[in-house]
Design an enzyme around this catalytic site. Structure first.
Site, PDB file in Angstrom:
ATOM      1  CE  LYS A  79      -3.865   1.972   2.682  1.00  0.00           C
ATOM      2  NZ  LYS A  79      -4.622   1.891   3.955  1.00  0.00           N
ATOM      3  CB  SER A 154      -8.140   3.579   3.060  1.00  0.00           C
ATOM      4  OG  SER A 154      -7.201   2.992   3.935  1.00  0.00           O
ATOM      5  CB  SER A 178      -8.151   0.846   6.023  1.00  0.00           C
ATOM      6  OG  SER A 178      -8.871   2.051   6.001  1.00  0.00           O
TER       7      SER A 178
END
Lengths: 483, 100
Positions: A79, A154, A178
């Site tokens: 990420k 997210s 997330s």
């Protein structure tokens, strides 16, 4: 032979047996990225050359007869909120569009040290604020099960990449759900470990008391393998705990018979979609067949968790994001003087959701409102955590749907921030208490994945992995996105 | 809790965010909605509850007072929008503050 759709454990076996090379695996995954990335947009940056070089290093070790660890030579996606030395790290924000870190986050460093092959950096909601990846400052990511829908957020890029085989596994971060929510919406396994178990050094901070790094994998076995590699005390993170990691892979084989799980009645009163509710009820029946006792329990203050979270997380964010001032790194828009430069830089660099949360947090911390909002929210946090502690006296874990809905349509919730916030209603309370939670696929509803969340007590990773593994084996969920 | 345009202007100033008029209007409505939901916590009697700032209590984390490896000056400045003579270049700081 398609390699991109295999697991870490399967590929490791093949590497050791010299049936395939890491370069072959890496090329297969990169080929897959070329095939589907146009439609999915899971990555913000690809590191193809470095990946192939890392793969060849592992292949040379194998050729020399050296012993390799379980993650060596296996492609991973990271990420874009974790710092990677020499590789652009944007947090999906215009303010960091050209930021190239000069050091690497501990979690990533641990994987690279184990011979992991990083494929690239994945898309996300800007600064990890969001539940759909639509708040990315660059572009949304699509759900591989239905490209008209969001992958969740997210960490949506990481979830979509693993679901579509654009990586064998991935790292994400979880502040209020997330990792678990996008894992559920993309039909993969995602885990948020106990707060403090994995170092946050090099993870760009959103809400420091809630943020935690964790894995996205295709199955529970891989989750145990990656978690083991991530855990460990780090002197560079003063909130990282001195804790000896369990043998998580061995924990998977324990007998789950006699385990007890609670279902919070408050969760089932919320607006859970009928399709999700049905899969969840079937999950309870399946646990019963495994000899796991499931009973109703109560978390009396959990209805207040979302409110407390949307004060605490923005408050911490408003403070953490003050560092983006156009002086030391990132975007700078010149103003008339220093303050004007700050204001113009931040106005141009941050997207709507980030501005919203900075203002929310600033308000909650401002003179006259601090006690009524931030002070009260911290007390609610105590009560929410105590509710879980109480439940864990009677139960080994808590189970719930991971998200009240399946993946929603792109654009559906963009105009209504509060509706978007509600999609994390079952995951947020877990972060407030710092507990570990895992999302494991529990079937489909109208062709879209549903996730089961298993929450454990502090350091209960072994318990929830064990239960998730038994559930996964009994369910035999094998469906993959058609993309 | 209704947030007025004036409130938004004050918060944006504290947060160092320059907002357009359209943004101020949009955020006033959205922040009001969110705070109304968040205000739910005022229903609770929290008089005797201790606040939690961290999920896992860790305090007084010390290390020995010895210097270790750190970033080289060039590395620390590598991402600076503007640099000169080993330092960050910033606009004038001392003087009249910008108007709100």
């Amino acid at each position: 032979m398609t390699l991109y759709n295999q697991t870490i454990a399967e590929l490791h076996k093949k590497l050791v047996a010299r049936e395939v090379s890491s370069e072959e695996i890496t090329r297969d995954v990169l080929e897959r990225v070329k095939d589907v990335e146009q439609e999915l947009k899971a990555y913000l940056t690809l590191t193809e050359e470095a990946a192939l070089a890392a793969a060849r290093t592992v292949d040379a070790k194998i050729a020399a007869g050296e012993k390799i660890g379980p993650l060596a030579g296996i492609p991973v996606a990271v990420k874009d909120v974790m710092s990677t030395k020499g590789v652009r790290t944007t947090c999906a924000s215009k303010i960091l569009e050209n930021y190239v870190p000069v050091y690497t986050a501990t979690a990533v460093k641990k994987l690279l040290g184990d011979g992991a092959v990083m494929i690239g950096k994945t898309n996300m909601d800007e600064f990890a604020m969001g539940s759909s990846t639509e708040n990315s400052g660059f572009n949304p990511t699509m759900n591989p099960w239905d490209i008209e829908r969001v992958p969740g957020g997210s960490s949506g890029g990481s979830a979509a990449a693993v679901a579509a085989g654009e990586a064998i596994y991935a790292l994400g971060s979880d502040t209020g759900g997330s990792i678990r929510q996008p894992a559920a919406l993309c039909g993969v396994v995602g885990m948020k470990p106990t707060y403090g178990l994995v170092s946050r050094y090099g993870l760009v901070a959103f809400a420091s008391s809630l943020d935690q790094i964790g894995p996205f994998t295709k199955d529970v076995t891989d989750c145990a393998i990656v978690l083991k590699a991530l855990v460990g005390h780090d002197p560079a993170d003063s909130t990282s705990l001195e804790y000896e990691a369990e043998e998580y892979v061995e924990a998977l084989q324990r007998d789950v018979k006699g385990m007890r799980f609670g279902v919070p009645k408050e969760f089932m009163e919320e607006g859970v979609e009928p399709g999700v509710k049905q899969r969840f009820e079937e999950a309870i029946e399946l646990f019963a067949k495994l000899g796991v006792e499931v009973d109703e329990t109560t978390l009396p203050h959990v209805d207040y968790a979302l409110s407390a979270y949307y004060i605490i997380a923005p408050a911490e964010a408003s403070s953490n994001l003050a560092r983006f001032d156009g002086v030391r790194y990132g975007l700078r828009v010149e103003g008339e003087d220093m303050i004007d430069t700050y204001m113009k830089t931040r106005a141009a660099g941050f997207g709507d959701e980030v501005k919203r949360r900075i203002m929310l947090g600033t308000y909650a911390l401002s003179a006259g409102y601090y006690e009524a909002y931030y002070g009260q929210a911290q007390k609610v946090r105590t009560l929410v955590a105590q509710d879980f502690e109480e439940a864990f006296k009677k139960f080994d874990g808590i189970i719930s749907p991971t998200s009240p809905t399946v993946a929603f349509k792109i654009g559906e919730k963009v105009a209504d921030p509060l509706a978007m916030y509600l999609s994390d209603i079952f995951t947020i309370p877990v972060n407030l208490g710092g507990f570990p939670g895992i999302s494991v696929p529990c079937g489909l509803s109208d062709g879209l994945p549903v996730g089961l969340q298993i929450i454990g007590p502090t350091f209960g990773e072994g318990i929830i992995l064990n239960a998730a593994y038994a559930f996964e084996q009994a369910l035999g969920f094998k469906e993959r996105p058609s993309l | 809790m209704a947030i007025s345009i004036k409130d938004v202007e004050h918060i944006a100033w504290l947060a160092r965010l320059a907002l357009t008029h359209e943004e101020k209007e949009k955020f006033a409505g959205q922040l009001s909605n969110i705070l109304e939901h968040a205000g739910k916590i005022s229903e609770l009697n929290l008089k005797n509850v201790a606040p939690t700032s961290h999920a896992v209590p860790v305090s007084n984390v010390f290390r020995d007072d010895v210097s270790g490896p750190c970033l080289e000056q060039d590395e620390a400045l590598a991402n600076a929008p503007k640099r000169e003579d080993g330092g960050f270049v910033v606009p004038k700081i001392v003087g009249e503050p910008a108007a709100m």
